[in-house]
Write a protein that holds these residues in place. Structure first.
Motif, PDB file in Angstrom:
ATOM      1  N   GLU A 145       0.723  -1.627  -0.048  1.00  0.00           N
ATOM      2  CA  GLU A 145      -0.372   0.167   0.368  1.00  0.00           C
ATOM      3  C   GLU A 145       0.624   0.956  -0.221  1.00  0.00           C
ATOM      4  O   GLU A 145      -0.067   1.985  -0.757  1.00  0.00           O
ATOM      5  CB  GLU A 145      -0.991  -0.465   1.393  1.00  0.00           C
ATOM      6  N   ASP A 146       2.133   1.493   0.629  1.00  0.00           N
ATOM      7  CA  ASP A 146       2.676   2.238   1.315  1.00  0.00           C
ATOM      8  C   ASP A 146       3.869   2.887  -0.224  1.00  0.00           C
ATOM      9  O   ASP A 146       4.704   3.293  -0.859  1.00  0.00           O
ATOM     10  CB  ASP A 146       3.765   2.332   1.460  1.00  0.00           C
ATOM     11  N   GLY A 147       3.543   1.690  -1.866  1.00  0.00           N
ATOM     12  CA  GLY A 147       4.183   1.679  -3.422  1.00  0.00           C
ATOM     13  C   GLY A 147       5.239   1.207  -3.181  1.00  0.00           C
ATOM     14  O   GLY A 147       6.482   1.336  -3.642  1.00  0.00           O
ATOM     15  N   SER A 148       5.415   0.231  -1.833  1.00  0.00           N
ATOM     16  CA  SER A 148       7.001  -0.773  -1.443  1.00  0.00           C
ATOM     17  C   SER A 148       6.844  -2.440  -2.662  1.00  0.00           C
ATOM     18  O   SER A 148       5.227  -2.219  -2.657  1.00  0.00           O
ATOM     19  CB  SER A 148       7.811  -0.883  -0.799  1.00  0.00           C
ATOM     20  N   PHE A 149       8.065  -2.695  -3.159  1.00  0.00           N
ATOM     21  CA  PHE A 149       7.629  -4.014  -3.469  1.00  0.00           C
ATOM     22  C   PHE A 149       7.839  -5.060  -2.129  1.00  0.00           C
ATOM     23  O   PHE A 149       8.382  -4.662  -1.058  1.00  0.00           O
ATOM     24  CB  PHE A 149       8.515  -4.836  -3.791  1.00  0.00           C
ATOM     25  N   ARG A 150       6.764  -5.752  -2.492  1.00  0.00           N
ATOM     26  CA  ARG A 150       6.954  -7.096  -1.093  1.00  0.00           C
ATOM     27  C   ARG A 150       8.288  -7.277  -0.849  1.00  0.00           C
ATOM     28  O   ARG A 150       9.165  -8.043  -1.575  1.00  0.00           O
ATOM     29  CB  ARG A 150       5.981  -7.723  -1.258  1.00  0.00           C
ATOM     30  N   ALA A 151       8.247  -7.460   0.899  1.00  0.00           N
ATOM     31  CA  ALA A 151       9.608  -7.844   1.206  1.00  0.00           C
ATOM     32  C   ALA A 151      10.456  -8.867   0.724  1.00  0.00           C
ATOM     33  O   ALA A 151      10.814  -9.068   0.636  1.00  0.00           O
ATOM     34  CB  ALA A 151       9.472  -8.353   3.289  1.00  0.00           C
ATOM     35  N   ASP A 152       9.472 -10.565   0.261  1.00  0.00           N
ATOM     36  CA  ASP A 152      10.197 -11.126  -0.194  1.00  0.00           C
ATOM     37  C   ASP A 152      10.003 -11.104  -1.636  1.00  0.00           C
ATOM     38  O   ASP A 152      10.465 -12.310  -2.204  1.00  0.00           O
ATOM     39  CB  ASP A 152       9.070 -12.138   0.383  1.00  0.00           C
ATOM     40  N   LEU A 153      10.269 -10.441  -2.565  1.00  0.00           N
ATOM     41  CA  LEU A 153      10.365  -9.968  -3.843  1.00  0.00           C
ATOM     42  C   LEU A 153      12.281 -10.449  -4.155  1.00  0.00           C
ATOM     43  O   LEU A 153      12.598  -9.262  -3.928  1.00  0.00           O
ATOM     44  CB  LEU A 153       9.765  -9.206  -4.221  1.00  0.00           C
ATOM     45  N   PRO A 154      12.188 -10.870  -4.873  1.00  0.00           N
ATOM     46  CA  PRO A 154      13.537 -11.110  -4.970  1.00  0.00           C
ATOM     47  C   PRO A 154      13.934 -10.203  -5.413  1.00  0.00           C
ATOM     48  O   PRO A 154      13.428  -9.408  -6.593  1.00  0.00           O
ATOM     49  CB  PRO A 154      13.997 -12.892  -5.874  1.00  0.00           C
ATOM     50  N   PHE A 155      15.609  -9.389  -5.169  1.00  0.00           N
ATOM     51  CA  PHE A 155      15.933  -8.566  -5.737  1.00  0.00           C
ATOM     52  C   PHE A 155      15.647  -7.394  -5.390  1.00  0.00           C
ATOM     53  O   PHE A 155      15.930  -6.221  -5.417  1.00  0.00           O
ATOM     54  CB  PHE A 155      16.327  -8.749  -6.859  1.00  0.00           C
ATOM     55  N   PHE A 156      14.248  -7.324  -5.348  1.00  0.00           N
ATOM     56  CA  PHE A 156      13.596  -6.328  -4.704  1.00  0.00           C
ATOM     57  C   PHE A 156      12.867  -5.964  -3.802  1.00  0.00           C
ATOM     58  O   PHE A 156      12.323  -4.938  -3.711  1.00  0.00           O
ATOM     59  CB  PHE A 156      12.626  -6.060  -6.365  1.00  0.00           C
ATOM     60  N   GLY A 157      13.007  -6.161  -3.582  1.00  0.00           N
ATOM     61  CA  GLY A 157      12.659  -6.470  -1.717  1.00  0.00           C
ATOM     62  C   GLY A 157      12.155  -5.189  -0.897  1.00  0.00           C
ATOM     63  O   GLY A 157      13.449  -4.736  -0.562  1.00  0.00           O
ATOM     64  N   GLY A 158      11.287  -4.866  -0.449  1.00  0.00           N
ATOM     65  CA  GLY A 158      11.232  -3.364  -0.139  1.00  0.00           C
ATOM     66  C   GLY A 158      12.025  -1.958  -0.750  1.00  0.00           C
ATOM     67  O   GLY A 158      11.573  -0.661  -0.078  1.00  0.00           O
ATOM     68  N   LYS A 159      11.954  -2.520  -2.087  1.00  0.00           N
ATOM     69  CA  LYS A 159      12.534  -0.837  -2.856  1.00  0.00           C
ATOM     70  C   LYS A 159      11.320  -0.088  -2.767  1.00  0.00           C
ATOM     71  O   LYS A 159       9.931  -0.705  -2.835  1.00  0.00           O
ATOM     72  CB  LYS A 159      12.516  -2.115  -4.541  1.00  0.00           C
ATOM     73  N   MET A 160      11.382   1.317  -2.883  1.00  0.00           N
ATOM     74  CA  MET A 160       9.747   1.837  -3.251  1.00  0.00           C
ATOM     75  C   MET A 160      10.080   2.904  -4.783  1.00  0.00           C
ATOM     76  O   MET A 160      10.686   3.215  -5.231  1.00  0.00           O
ATOM     77  CB  MET A 160      10.357   3.844  -2.244  1.00  0.00           C
ATOM     78  N   ILE A 161       8.298   2.490  -5.272  1.00  0.00           N
ATOM     79  CA  ILE A 161       7.886   3.293  -6.380  1.00  0.00           C
ATOM     80  C   ILE A 161       8.272   4.823  -6.518  1.00  0.00           C
ATOM     81  O   ILE A 161       9.273   5.634  -6.687  1.00  0.00           O
ATOM     82  CB  ILE A 161       7.019   2.641  -6.531  1.00  0.00           C
ATOM     83  N   LEU A 162       8.020   5.270  -4.896  1.00  0.00           N
ATOM     84  CA  LEU A 162       8.021   6.556  -4.579  1.00  0.00           C
ATOM     85  C   LEU A 162       8.708   7.085  -3.193  1.00  0.00           C
ATOM     86  O   LEU A 162       7.725   6.056  -2.673  1.00  0.00           O
ATOM     87  CB  LEU A 162       6.690   6.882  -4.445  1.00  0.00           C
ATOM     88  N   LYS A 163       9.331   8.014  -3.268  1.00  0.00           N
ATOM     89  CA  LYS A 163       9.135   8.263  -1.738  1.00  0.00           C
ATOM     90  C   LYS A 163       8.749   8.494  -1.224  1.00  0.00           C
ATOM     91  O   LYS A 163       7.549   9.081  -1.031  1.00  0.00           O
ATOM     92  CB  LYS A 163      11.199   9.149  -1.587  1.00  0.00           C
ATOM     93  N   PRO A 164       8.695   9.059   0.241  1.00  0.00           N
ATOM     94  CA  PRO A 164       7.099   9.275   1.049  1.00  0.00           C
ATOM     95  C   PRO A 164       6.901  10.798   0.949  1.00  0.00           C
ATOM     96  O   PRO A 164       6.036  11.627   0.928  1.00  0.00           O
ATOM     97  CB  PRO A 164       7.834   9.047   2.807  1.00  0.00           C
ATOM     98  N   ASN A 165       8.245  11.269   0.309  1.00  0.00           N
ATOM     99  CA  ASN A 165       7.311  13.027  -0.478  1.00  0.00           C
ATOM    100  C   ASN A 165       7.511  12.802  -1.354  1.00  0.00           C
ATOM    101  O   ASN A 165       7.125  14.260  -2.006  1.00  0.00           O
ATOM    102  CB  ASN A 165       9.285  13.666  -0.136  1.00  0.00           C
ATOM    103  N   GLY A 166       6.474  11.925  -2.112  1.00  0.00           N
ATOM    104  CA  GLY A 166       6.989  12.092  -3.206  1.00  0.00           C
ATOM    105  C   GLY A 166       7.600  11.779  -4.467  1.00  0.00           C
ATOM    106  O   GLY A 166       7.105  11.433  -6.194  1.00  0.00           O
ATOM    107  N   LYS A 167       8.769  12.361  -4.527  1.00  0.00           N
ATOM    108  CA  LYS A 167       9.854  12.073  -4.969  1.00  0.00           C
ATOM    109  C   LYS A 167       9.885  10.289  -5.833  1.00  0.00           C
ATOM    110  O   LYS A 167       9.814   9.943  -4.848  1.00  0.00           O
ATOM    111  CB  LYS A 167      10.584  12.666  -4.919  1.00  0.00           C
ATOM    112  N   GLU A 168      11.031  10.714  -6.941  1.00  0.00           N
ATOM    113  CA  GLU A 168      11.492   9.041  -7.025  1.00  0.00           C
ATOM    114  C   GLU A 168      12.665   8.561  -5.956  1.00  0.00           C
ATOM    115  O   GLU A 168      12.741   8.903  -5.551  1.00  0.00           O
ATOM    116  CB  GLU A 168      11.963   9.205  -8.178  1.00  0.00           C
ATOM    117  N   GLY A 169      11.726   6.840  -5.965  1.00  0.00           N
ATOM    118  CA  GLY A 169      12.096   6.025  -5.162  1.00  0.00           C
ATOM    119  C   GLY A 169      13.423   5.034  -6.009  1.00  0.00           C
ATOM    120  O   GLY A 169      13.612   5.832  -7.093  1.00  0.00           O
ATOM    121  N   ASP A 170      13.778   4.556  -5.094  1.00  0.00           N
ATOM    122  CA  ASP A 170      14.322   3.085  -6.071  1.00  0.00           C
ATOM    123  C   ASP A 170      14.241   2.275  -6.528  1.00  0.00           C
ATOM    124  O   ASP A 170      14.942   1.508  -7.307  1.00  0.00           O
ATOM    125  CB  ASP A 170      15.744   3.192  -4.820  1.00  0.00           C
TER     126      ASP A 170
END
Length: 970
Positions: A382-407
């Motif tokens: 719901e916060d735009g992050s990949f599920r924690a157990d997704l290989p390679f990308f777990g926890g990576k954010m589409i957007l930062k909390p400030n709305g800027k580009e994530g990782d």
């Protein structure tokens, strides 16, 4: 004109009035507002209008979270024009203002306050948090109410409607329960526009589009075990601007009517990711562009052969991350490969990668194919992050909390480069959806939500206009609703015709909850998944009426509402809140239906909002009412455009081009802002700026001068001075004819909501036909005549003009016309807003007289133009020094001129009319044929009282005056 001597000046009937030329509106308008409040004008209107046909303009609720902007002012002033004009044309025009109080913007503000204090919203008891939201909204309601009232907007301000009132919350829940009971409510999982920053689904009306720079990538999907050796090891290339969706890819689609080819790389520059011998399947139309993106020039690749659609249909693809070390088999399944209608050859590669969890077209494709279970993923939280157990990308954010580009995008691209899955990459600037609250980008995300099915048969027996919500809405648009302008019909129709099911749920706290229960261990498709029980519903609504929707969140609420018939352990209480558009869409029920000052049939005569509300309030109100009433909640829809700066640019604080209503009111007064609205074509976008407002203020001054002249000339007028129309001179009867014409124009214009047309007609009449013609002519009689029939007739006409102009203009210039009215009719209970438009006798219309005076006015134009040349050349100083000879070739026109005092009409001391041919030296106007004017000076002496030059001046008992003035002196 003015007497030369003090003793004669004192004998003139000069205008007398305390009505100031300088309006002083910013200072004086609040005094009238206070007076209206003390007088109870709105309630008095309701009492006096009892028994009349009601007219209900239902107020679209503004959001209670900030000061008014110029769009608010335009909207509310237009509504006020309508309510006031309908009241004054004989209706019972009720107006109940309202506010939208729930939802994310307010919740977001409270969260911001929490974050500033280092507090976590989720650690605060939910009803404490909701109370803070309620207090915030209430504070802004009070502020906005005073700002709206300052604009002169009438209405039931002491008892508005609020969506957060307990009764409102009860009815919103009741209306939702109708969807629950009539079979249109369901829980589904599909991609919805989702704000990772606000952690909730958004409606289309909550989204705005801004330019955004995105990564763009060309990704290779290897063909798996092809039957044709040519395609062994070949790649299908896709193009996307959402790299973060690649881990959720489940398929690739192609166009069934496109020409595709197999292309082989024969040479590469050092910086390309392509290798000699690589083979790519591409749409022929786009192949050259793709190769150039891969930095391959002409001569570095060759087209091997056609690839037919039948060949494509037999292929399967492998994900570029399939078999990657550490992938744990996440992407090893073959990707589906099929044709789809939404593939285009406008840009890209001719292939589209499908992540049905993040795209509606892909979702619908695989839903219709019965394959959703195979292709839906739940990789994005719901916060735009990949599920924690997704290989390679777990926890990576589409957007930062400030709305800027994530990782997330970079991580996906880097991994594709590492595994050799990327052919090219770049960046693109494109229009992209953003939340209009947080201003951050949104994504499509598959998530369980609650929907209203708009194509499912509604089980309520209200099928006069259709059996489904969509059918009812489209039929209502065609058969029940009048649109102003008509283009609004097409826009609303097309939006409803093509829209998907309505997403009702939001994952927030401040609003009316989806007051329903679901049975544990049941699938959403099971018949008993949703609890449908009228007794349970009744307990909920009773509690909401007494305690508000907070009752849903109190300890023990589940057991309380379920009662003894159900075991609370068997059911889940739904805590999502309703889309705020459902709140405002339901207002017809608790305002039009439930209030004593609502609509007799629960339907509004008019909804009025901006063009954006075709996808907003007009739209949601239509859907909601069609689901609960079976038809549209309104008979009319009026749409206005947006306000822009003087150059036509959208207003923005960053550009410094905003015009704030409060500042305009402080500088000019609210009537100037109202006049700006009246002078614009509201159906299009309007422009406003300092120079435009100066022009409006100039128009206002000219109109005010007209009213001041009437007031001064009507000083001490009484009924004993009144002359019947039949006894009036022709000039006065011509004015009455024009008033009879204008009466129809004004009434028809107000009925058609054509305020620009009404004001233009009245302004031109007041400034051109009255000030520059009728008043100009009759000043001599009004000032210099004694108690003559001509002067009494002129003043009788001025009184008739006064009553019509003040009332006709009162809906627009509410303060100024009140000032004008009170100047003549002071008194504690007096107000122009307590009277109706006067009835105008049909017998005042006289087309023959009008035609005659149209000709006379043309002749006058020729004379005044001839005299203007003499004035310019300083031969004369004033027209009264002239006695021109007017040659008229048309005998009928000549007769018409001889039947009136043409010298008075032309404001000359004498005039000679002749049918003789015009001499060559006569003055002529090209557009007034058949008339020539020879200038002659008036003979005689100047009357010291009226300034006319006449032969008899000095031959009467009073020295130095003419016969008329001698009689006036007695």
């Amino acid at each position: 004109m003015c007497a030369d001597t003090p003793e004669y000046k004192a004998t003139l009937n000069l205008p007398k009035t305390d009505f100031p030329m300088r309006a002083g509106l910013p200072k004086r308008e609040p005094e009238w507002l206070s007076r209206w409040e003390n007088l109870g004008v709105y309630d008095r209107q309701r009492a006096s209008a009892e028994g009349r046909e009601p007219f209900i303009l239902h107020d679209g609720p503004p959001y209670a979270n900030g000061h008014l902007h110029i769009g608010h002012a335009l909207n509310k002033i237009l509504k006020d024009f309508i309510v006031r004009s309908q009241q004054m044309t004989g209706r019972d025009a009720r107006y109940v203002p309202g506010w939208d109080c729930h939802g994310l913007p307010i919740e977001w503000k409270i969260e911001e306050q929490y974050r500033a204090k280092g507090l976590d919203k989720d650690q605060v008891p939910v009803n404490d948090f909701r109370q803070e939201c309620r207090n915030f909204a209430a504070g802004w309601v009070d502020i906005q109410r005073e700002e709206f009232k300052r604009l002169g907007v009438t209405g039931k301000w002491d008892d508005p409607y609020l969506t957060m009132d307990f009764h409102s919350e009860r009815v919103i829940a009741e209306e939702f329960m109708k969807f629950l009971m009539n079979g249109t409510l369901y829980q589904g999982s599909k991609p919805v526009m989702w704000s990772p920053i606000e952690k909730t689904a958004l409606a289309e009306a909550e989204v705005e589009y801004h330019d955004k720079e995105s990564f763009t990538i060309w990704v290779k999907f290897r063909v798996a075990d092809p039957a044709d050796a040519d395609l062994a090891g070949a790649y299908v290339v896709i193009w996307t601007t959402t790299a973060w969706t690649i881990p959720s890819n489940k398929a690739v689609v192609y166009g069934k009517d496109f020409a595709y080819g197999l292309y082989e790389v024969t040479g590469t520059p050092d910086e390309s990711w392509a290798n000699v011998g690589d083979r790519y399947i591409l749409a022929d139309k786009l192949a050259g562009d793709v190769m150039s993106r891969a930095r391959l020039e002409d001569g570095m690749y060759t087209r091997v052969r056609d690839v037919t659609v039948d060949e494509l249909a037999g292929l399967s693809l492998t994900h570029p991350l399939a078999g990657a070390e550490g992938s744990d088999g996440e992407w090893d399944d073959l990707r589906d490969f099929r044709a789809a209608d939404f593939v285009t050859e406008d840009e890209g590669t001719g292939f589209v990668h499908c992540a049905p969890s993040h795209g509606m077209e892909e979702f619908e494709l695989y839903r219709d194919a019965g394959m959703l279970e195979q292709v839906i993923t739940y990789n994005v939280m719901e916060d735009g992050s990949f599920r924690a157990d997704l290989p390679f990308f777990g926890g990576k954010m589409i957007l930062k909390p400030n709305g800027k580009e994530g990782d997330a995008n970079k991580a996906v691209i880097d991994k594709l480069v590492e595994v050799g899955g990327l052919l090219a990459r770049g960046k693109i600037k494109h229009s992209y959806p953003h939340s209009w609250r947080s201003k951050a980008p949104v994504i499509y995300r598959n998530t369980p939500q609650w929907f209203a099915a708009i194509d499912r048969v509604v089980d309520d027996g209200l099928d006069t206009y259709g059996k489904t919500i969509r059918e009812r809405a489209l039929t209502s648009i065609d058969e029940l609703v009048t649109f102003t302008p008509q283009t609004g019909r097409n826009r609303l129709y097309s939006m409803i015709e093509s829209r998907p099911d309505w997403v009702l749920s939001r994952q927030r706290a401040w609003g009316v909850p989806l007051s329903c229960f679901v049975k544990k261990d049941r699938l959403p498709t099971d018949p008993d998944f949703l609890l449908r029980d009228a007794a349970v519903n009744a307990r909920i609504t009773e509690a909401f009426e007494a305690e508000g929707a907070d009752a849903w969140y109190k300890d023990g609420a589940k057991a309380r509402f379920l009662g003894d018939a159900y075991d609370p352990e068997d059911y889940v209480q739904v805590f999502d809140i309703l889309d705020v558009w459902f709140d405002s869409g339901s207002t017809h029920a608790f305002v039009l239906r439930d209030r004593a000052d609502g609509s007799p049939d629960g339907i509004a005569d008019l909804y009025l909002e901006g063009t954006d509300q075709h996808r907003g309030w007009f739209h949601s109100s239509m859907l909601q009412a069609c689901g609960t009433k079976g038809r549209a909640p309104y008979r009319g829809v009026l749409t206005h455009g947006f306000t822009l700066d003087a150059k036509g640019i959208k207003m923005s604080k960053s550009l410094g081009n905003t015009i704030v209503p409060e500042e305009v009111v402080k500088q000019y007064g609210a009537d100037i802002l109202r006049l700006w609205v009246a002078q614009t074509d509201y159906t299009a976008d309007q422009r406003i700026g300092p120079e435009i407002l100066k022009g409006v203020a100039d128009s206002y001054r000219r109109l005010r001068n007209t009213m001041r002249f009437m007031l001064g000339s009507l000083n001490d007028f009484s009924e004993t001075d009144r002359v019947a129309p039949a006894e009036m001179p022709e000039l006065e009867r011509w004015v009455l004819h024009r008033l009879a014409e204008l009466d129809g124009i004004v009434r028809d214009g107000y009925a058609a909501y054509d305020f620009q047309g009404v004001f233009q007609q009245l302004f031109n009449f007041a400034t051109v036909e009255l000030s520059a013609f009728y008043f100009d002519i009759r000043k001599d009689a009004l000032y210099c005549d004694g108690d003559t029939a001509r002067r009494r007739a002129a003043r009788s006409v001025l009184d008739i003009l006064f009553h019509r102009l003040t009332t006709w203009l009162a809906p627009i210039l509410v303060f100024t016309m009140e000032e004008v009215w009170l100047e003549r009719f002071p008194g504690e209970d007096s107000s122009v807003h307590l009277v109706d438009f006067p009835e105008t006798p049909a017998e005042w219309l006289d087309e023959g007289l009008a035609a005659k005076w149209a000709s006379i006015r043309q002749m006058r134009r020729a004379v005044t133009a001839a005299l203007e040349i003499q004035r310019r050349d300083k031969v004369i100083g004033a027209s009264l020094e002239a006695a021109p000879v007017v040659h008229v070739s048309d005998a009928d026109v000549l007769g018409a001129l001889r039947s009136v005092d043409f010298e008075d009409i032309c404001i000359t001391s004498d005039i000679v009319l002749t049918g003789d041919p015009s001499p060559n030296e006569a003055f002529r106007l090209p557009d007034v044929p058949g008339v020539g004017v020879l200038f002659e000076k008036a003979e005689g002496q100047k009357c010291q009282r009226c300034w006319k030059i006449l032969p008899d001046v000095g031959q009467h008992p009073h020295p130095g005056v003419c016969h008329r003035c001698d009689e006036a002196l007695g």
